[in-house]
Design an enzyme around this catalytic site. Structure first.
Site, PDB file in Angstrom:
ATOM      1  CG  ASP A 174       4.115   3.963  -3.507  1.00 38.99           C
ATOM      2  OD1 ASP A 174       4.487   4.788  -2.668  1.00 38.99           O
ATOM      3  OD2 ASP A 174       3.424   4.243  -4.507  1.00 38.99           O
ATOM      4  CG  ASN A 413       2.285  -5.258  -7.433  1.00 36.49           C
ATOM      5  OD1 ASN A 413       1.656  -5.056  -8.476  1.00 36.49           O
ATOM      6  ND2 ASN A 413       3.072  -4.338  -6.891  1.00 36.49           N
ATOM      7  CD  GLU A 414       5.360  -2.673  -9.857  1.00 35.84           C
ATOM      8  OE1 GLU A 414       6.083  -2.148  -9.006  1.00 35.84           O
ATOM      9  OE2 GLU A 414       4.863  -2.052 -10.806  1.00 35.84           O
ATOM     10  CG  ASN A 469       1.722  -3.224 -12.227  1.00 28.74           C
ATOM     11  OD1 ASN A 469       0.634  -3.628 -12.641  1.00 28.74           O
ATOM     12  ND2 ASN A 469       2.130  -3.402 -10.975  1.00 28.74           N
ATOM     13  CE1 TYR A 471       2.132   4.021 -12.513  1.00 25.78           C
ATOM     14  CE2 TYR A 471       3.216   1.880 -12.451  1.00 25.78           C
ATOM     15  CZ  TYR A 471       2.223   2.741 -11.996  1.00 25.78           C
ATOM     16  OH  TYR A 471       1.323   2.319 -11.050  1.00 25.78           O
ATOM     17  CE1 TYR A 475       7.265   7.003 -10.231  1.00 29.42           C
ATOM     18  CE2 TYR A 475       5.896   5.146 -10.905  1.00 29.42           C
ATOM     19  CZ  TYR A 475       6.231   6.127  -9.977  1.00 29.42           C
ATOM     20  OH  TYR A 475       5.532   6.219  -8.806  1.00 29.42           O
ATOM     21  CD  GLU A 506       0.429  -0.951  -9.937  1.00 30.26           C
ATOM     22  OE1 GLU A 506       1.310  -0.072 -10.067  1.00 30.26           O
ATOM     23  OE2 GLU A 506       0.411  -1.765  -9.010  1.00 30.26           O
ATOM     24  CD1 TRP A 551      -0.694   3.482  -8.862  1.00 30.75           C
ATOM     25  CD2 TRP A 551      -1.748   1.536  -8.494  1.00 30.75           C
ATOM     26  NE1 TRP A 551      -0.420   3.089  -7.576  1.00 30.75           N
ATOM     27  CE2 TRP A 551      -1.060   1.901  -7.321  1.00 30.75           C
ATOM     28  CE3 TRP A 551      -2.498   0.349  -8.498  1.00 30.75           C
ATOM     29  CZ2 TRP A 551      -1.073   1.139  -6.161  1.00 30.75           C
ATOM     30  CZ3 TRP A 551      -2.517  -0.414  -7.355  1.00 30.75           C
ATOM     31  CH2 TRP A 551      -1.804  -0.016  -6.193  1.00 30.75           C
ATOM     32  CE  LYS A 570       2.108   7.116 -10.072  1.00 33.38           C
ATOM     33  NZ  LYS A 570       2.789   7.095  -8.751  1.00 33.38           N
TER      34      LYS A 570
HETATM   35  C1  BDP Z   1       3.960   0.382  -8.792  1.00 32.33           C
HETATM   36  C2  BDP Z   1       3.455  -0.373  -7.566  1.00 32.33           C
HETATM   37  C3  BDP Z   1       2.435   0.411  -6.763  1.00 32.33           C
HETATM   38  C4  BDP Z   1       2.859   1.852  -6.657  1.00 32.33           C
HETATM   39  C5  BDP Z   1       2.926   2.444  -8.044  1.00 32.33           C
HETATM   40  C6  BDP Z   1       3.308   3.926  -8.042  1.00 32.33           C
HETATM   41  O1  BDP Z   1       2.937  -1.623  -7.913  1.00 32.33           O
HETATM   42  O2  BDP Z   1       2.272  -0.177  -5.508  1.00 32.33           O
HETATM   43  O3  BDP Z   1       2.038   2.606  -5.824  1.00 32.33           O
HETATM   44  O4  BDP Z   1       3.904   1.758  -8.772  1.00 32.33           O
HETATM   45  O5  BDP Z   1       4.484   4.219  -8.095  1.00 32.33           O
HETATM   46  O6  BDP Z   1       5.312   0.171  -8.896  1.00 32.33           O
HETATM   47  O7  BDP Z   1       2.424   4.755  -7.946  1.00 32.33           O
END
Ligand code: BDP
Length: 600
Positions: A174, A413-414, A469, A471, A475, A506, A551, A570
């Site tokens: 992303d 990462n992820e 990370n 959300y 999300y 994040e 993030w 973000k």
């Molecule tokens: C995570 C990723 C990051 C994305 C972020 C997002 O590590 O690179 O920019 O989500 O969705 O999955 O903002």
């Protein structure tokens, strides 16, 4: 690999400036563009990503090769020495030619490479050509779908047969796929017998430091070291290519209170000065100790991203970003999602910023983003990245091993730590061992985990620190911060049982600067503040929780698509570094959280 420096033994020539440039129309290699001056070239600035330097979507989203070119002249008097051509980073694949002959090739867009060039040089003008490929695919890091994937542009619906779409990269990550010669190009010289590498590993012993060192040399001769403090006073000397020395009454490198020593290495007529800091790092139980005290990470995941430069080195921006970090009361960041410039790492050493240093392994997940197919696949069989992944770990650690700012390596990462836990365990188990073997200082090592069914995740618990990370509130449970809070609390309760330090690497909410609402909903500035307050309410109650990295530091460019309006929003700052409301909230919070002992 040593950073090139100018000194009494070595010359240094910077090739920054305006180069000639041309997008490859498919005939670049066939017509041997490397052999003669490019016809009808454009101008382009080096270093810098090329994408935003000119107009036109075909330019910005060009797929494949481009050619950079300029002439160079190397002063005759330097030819008694070795002459090297060094690139800080070329994204993602480079073929370097001098006078039409291949000098070297390099894969990977975020680490330096160099080659001796004397044998290619002619008296007077020499034609330097660099062909650069921006393709990301299933064997590159970061990973992309093989080109033209239907997720490009956020295409959620299947492609229509017969329609000829523009060929594009399909990043499985992303951030905008900026490319080109993004970091400085330099020529430097060394004596024929030379210092090839220096490694310094300090350990704290009471009020003193014992520093183990190793100097790799080529040629015959004696190695000596003279170590000076910041006042230029000699505090230790040593001789021999390998050994140790003591520094009494040592001045520690501390987060936000940097202190650097310098080791002046002499070998025959060669000289090299390597700075280092003395500090200890240890993971003990659920704590992350720096100099024996429990450290609390406050900061961000960032990007190398700015208007016009793209991902190109911008030292004004680097200085500014660290100033903003300090203004916020932050103390750290992660080099998401690739190793940052050597210049930035040096700056962090000097400013006392704590860094988690990450490889470009992002998108190593065949069931996520641009690569998702619906039918789960074994990421580690589908992708062909293992060898390159090992290579970037080796090269990143070789480049950054002496930086006191680096306190932990992030392998990826992820990545896919969800769908096929067994192959992921084997894969990351081996990479973890590799990182430890490469790093003479044996720093803590981690992998940054994607939101998943965490109870099934066998990979993260193998690491030294659990980096998540998450959300909740974006999300998942977007707009329902109460539900988000329960879910996060549940997850934290689970991690407590693992008995390792846990941190968020994040968490964030897209926020349109200037959008205000009395009843906060997603995308408004009030929601971003409420989102962070919700998370902090939970993590403040977790004694094993060692840090919060949000993030993102600033809004950044991404591929066009239905998920992103002019990029990822973000940021706590806009892309031009104006604070959103959340910046003021964070500043108040972080200025009242000490760097050490917050959870003690
Ligand atoms: C995570 C990723 C990051 C994305 C972020 C997002 O590590 O690179 O920019 O989500 O969705 O999955 O903002």
């Amino acid at each position: 690999m040593l950073y090139p420096k100018l000194n009494e033994a070595r010359a240094l020539i910077d090739l920054s400036g305006i180069w000639n440039f041309k997008l490859d129309d498919g005939s670049g290699f066939g017509d041997h563009w490397e052999r003669a001056q490019l016809t009808d070239p454009m101008t382009i600035a080096v270093p810098g990503s090329y994408n935003d330097q000119k107009e036109g979507i075909d330019f910005r989203d060009h797929y494949g090769w481009v050619f950079y070119q300029r002439t160079i002249e190397v002063p005759q008097m330097l030819l008694e020495q070795r002459v090297l051509l060094r690139f800080g980073a070329v994204t993602h694949f480079a073929k370097v030619y001098l006078n039409g002959e291949v000098v070297c090739e390099h894969k990977g867009g975020f680490l330096p490479f160099e080659e001796e060039i004397k044998q290619f040089l002619r008296p007077g003008k020499n034609l330097l050509t660099v062909a650069v490929d921006n393709t990301v695919n299933m064997s590159t890091l970061p990973v992309g779908s093989e080109s033209g994937g239907n997720m490009v542009g956020g295409g959620l619906l299947p492609e229509i047969p017969g329609v000829k779409a523009r060929k594009q990269n399909a990043p499985n990550f992303d951030f905008f796929n900026y490319a080109g010669i993004t970091r400085p190009v330099k020529i430097y010289t060394t004596p024929e017998s030379y210092i090839a590498d220096v490694s310094l590993v300090p350990s704290v012993e009471g009020s003193a430091a014992r520093v183990a060192y190793e100097v790799a040399v080529v040629g015959a001769g004696e190695v000596t070291l003279t170590v000076r403090n910041e006042n230029g006073e000699v505090v230790a000397t040593a001789s021999g290519a390998k050994g140790e020395f003591m520094i009494d009454n040592v001045h520690l490198w501390q987060p936000m209170k940097a202190y650097l020593y310098s080791a002046e290495v002499a070998f025959g007529t060669d000289r090299y000065e390597q700075s280092f800091g003395v500090r200890s790092i240890e993971v003990r139980g659920t704590q992350f100790l720096i100099n024996g005290a429990p450290f609390y990470f406050k900061g961000f995941g960032k990007h190398e991203d700015s208007y016009f430069h793209g991902r190109g080195l911008d030292e004004v921006l680097n200085v500014k970003d660290l100033a903003l970090l300090c203004w916020l009361g932050a103390n750290s960041f992660r080099t998401s999602h690739y190793p940052y410039s050597e210049e930035m790492m040096d700056l962090c050493d000097r400013e006392g910023i704590v860094v988690i240093d990450e490889t470009p392994a992002v998108g190593v997940h065949a069931n996520f983003g641009a690569m998702a197919t619906g039918t789960p696949r074994d990421t580690f069989k589908v992708l062909n990245v293992r060898e390159h992944h090992e290579e970037v770990i080796r090269d990143m650690i070789a480049r950054d091993k002496n930086h006191p700012c680096v306190v932990m390596w992030s392998l990826a990462n992820e990545s896919d730590t969800t769908t096929f836990p067994d192959s992921s365990v084997e894969y990351y188990g081996a990479l973890y061992d590799l990182a430890k073997a490469c790093d003479p200082a044996k720093r803590p090592t981690t992998i940054v985990g994607v939101q998943n069914e965490y109870r099934k995740d066998k990979t993260l618990p193998m690491m030294d620190v659990i980096c998540l990370n998450r959300y909740y509130g974006w999300y998942i449970y977007g707009g329902d911060l109460e539900a988000a809070k329960q879910a996060l609390q549940m997850e934290m309760d689970y991690w407590q049982s693992i008995g390792k330090p846990v941190m968020l690497t994040e968490y964030g909410a897209d926020t349109v600067s200037g959008l205000h609402l009395a009843t906060p909903t997603m995308f408004c500035e009030e929601y971003q503040v409420d989102f962070y307050k919700m998370v902090h309410d939970v993590v403040d109650g977790c004694p094993f929780f060692v840090g919060e990295q949000l993030w993102n530091f600033a809004d950044f460019a991404t591929i066009q698509g239905t998920m992103r309006v002019d990029g990822n929003k973000k940021g706590i700052f806009t892309r031009d570094r104006r604070p959103k409301m959340a910046a003021h909230y964070l500043r108040e919070r972080w200025l009242s959280i000490p760097d050490f002992g917050y959870k003690a």
